[in-house]
Design a protein around this motif. Structure first.
Motif, PDB file in Angstrom:
ATOM      1  N   ASN A  52      42.242  33.136  34.437  1.00  0.00           N
ATOM      2  CA  ASN A  52      42.902  32.655  33.155  1.00  0.00           C
ATOM      3  C   ASN A  52      44.011  31.609  33.264  1.00  0.00           C
ATOM      4  N   ASN A  89      42.620  33.144  25.055  1.00  0.00           N
ATOM      5  CA  ASN A  89      43.226  34.431  25.106  1.00  0.00           C
ATOM      6  C   ASN A  89      43.622  34.437  26.579  1.00  0.00           C
ATOM      7  N   GLY A  91      44.844  37.441  29.469  1.00  0.00           N
ATOM      8  CA  GLY A  91      45.519  39.059  29.871  1.00  0.00           C
ATOM      9  C   GLY A  91      45.312  39.932  28.770  1.00  0.00           C
ATOM     10  N   ARG A  92      46.000  41.032  29.096  1.00  0.00           N
ATOM     11  CA  ARG A  92      45.779  42.111  28.169  1.00  0.00           C
ATOM     12  C   ARG A  92      46.370  42.053  26.775  1.00  0.00           C
ATOM     13  N   VAL A  93      47.486  41.478  26.755  1.00  0.00           N
ATOM     14  CA  VAL A  93      48.385  41.135  25.605  1.00  0.00           C
ATOM     15  C   VAL A  93      47.616  40.016  24.523  1.00  0.00           C
ATOM     16  N   ARG A  95      44.459  39.844  24.683  1.00  0.00           N
ATOM     17  CA  ARG A  95      43.044  40.495  24.587  1.00  0.00           C
ATOM     18  C   ARG A  95      41.931  39.795  25.054  1.00  0.00           C
ATOM     19  N   GLN A  96      42.062  39.248  26.116  1.00  0.00           N
ATOM     20  CA  GLN A  96      40.979  38.622  27.005  1.00  0.00           C
ATOM     21  C   GLN A  96      40.175  39.552  27.273  1.00  0.00           C
ATOM     22  N   GLU A  97      38.787  39.393  27.071  1.00  0.00           N
ATOM     23  CA  GLU A  97      37.795  40.163  27.365  1.00  0.00           C
ATOM     24  C   GLU A  97      37.024  39.780  28.538  1.00  0.00           C
ATOM     25  N   TYR A  99      37.155  37.561  32.066  1.00  0.00           N
ATOM     26  CA  TYR A  99      38.226  37.166  33.034  1.00  0.00           C
ATOM     27  C   TYR A  99      37.482  36.051  33.797  1.00  0.00           C
TER      28      TYR A  99
END
Ligand code: AMP
Ligand code: ZN
Length: 120
Positions: A52, A89, A91-93, A95-97, A99
């Protein structure tokens, strides 16, 4: 070029998983999103595996620049003459699905929703 055996977008880039291709060259690829969030929704990816934007660095600047530089041409080919949105998008914040770094390009005949999260 680093690719990952089990990464779904690396597998698409290697041609192991079918995709509705929009564009491909040695460094990058664009294909339609399998679950579109807009009438036109395609993804642009580097063929090299980078998770990312958090993990990207200056060694990726050429392919990242080319990805950005291709978007106008690809959008024009998809009929997005009145504009579109690009989303990355992260990382977690974010909301990446998946990677493997990708740009979402979203558009269609009508204006999209605001797309900017509101402050809480
Ligand atoms: P995100 O990681 O949240 O930015 O989004 C990943 C995107 O990849 C989602 O919009 C998925 O619908 C899309 N996607 C997942 N698998 C595939 C696939 N095999 N072909 C095309 N798009 C996919
Ligand atoms: Zn990958």
């Amino acid at each position: 070029m680093t690719t990952h055996a089990d990464c779904i977008f690396c597998r698409i880039a290697r041609g192991e998983i079918p995709s509705r291709k929009v564009y491909e060259d040695d460094e990058l690829m664009a294909f339609h999103d399998i679950q579109p969030s807009a009438p036109v929704h395609f993804l642009v990816i580097p063929k090299v595996h980078v998770e990312n934007l958090y993990d990207a660095d200056l060694q990726h600047q050429q392919v990242l620049g080319r990805m950005m530089g291709m978007i106008g041409t690809l959008a024009r080919e998809q009929g997005l003459d009145d504009g579109f949105r690009v989303v990355v998008n992260t990382g977690r914040v974010g909301r990446q699905e998946v990677y493997h770094l990708h740009l979402h390009v979203l558009g269609g005949p009508d204006p999209l929703g605001s797309g900017m999260p509101r402050r809480q």
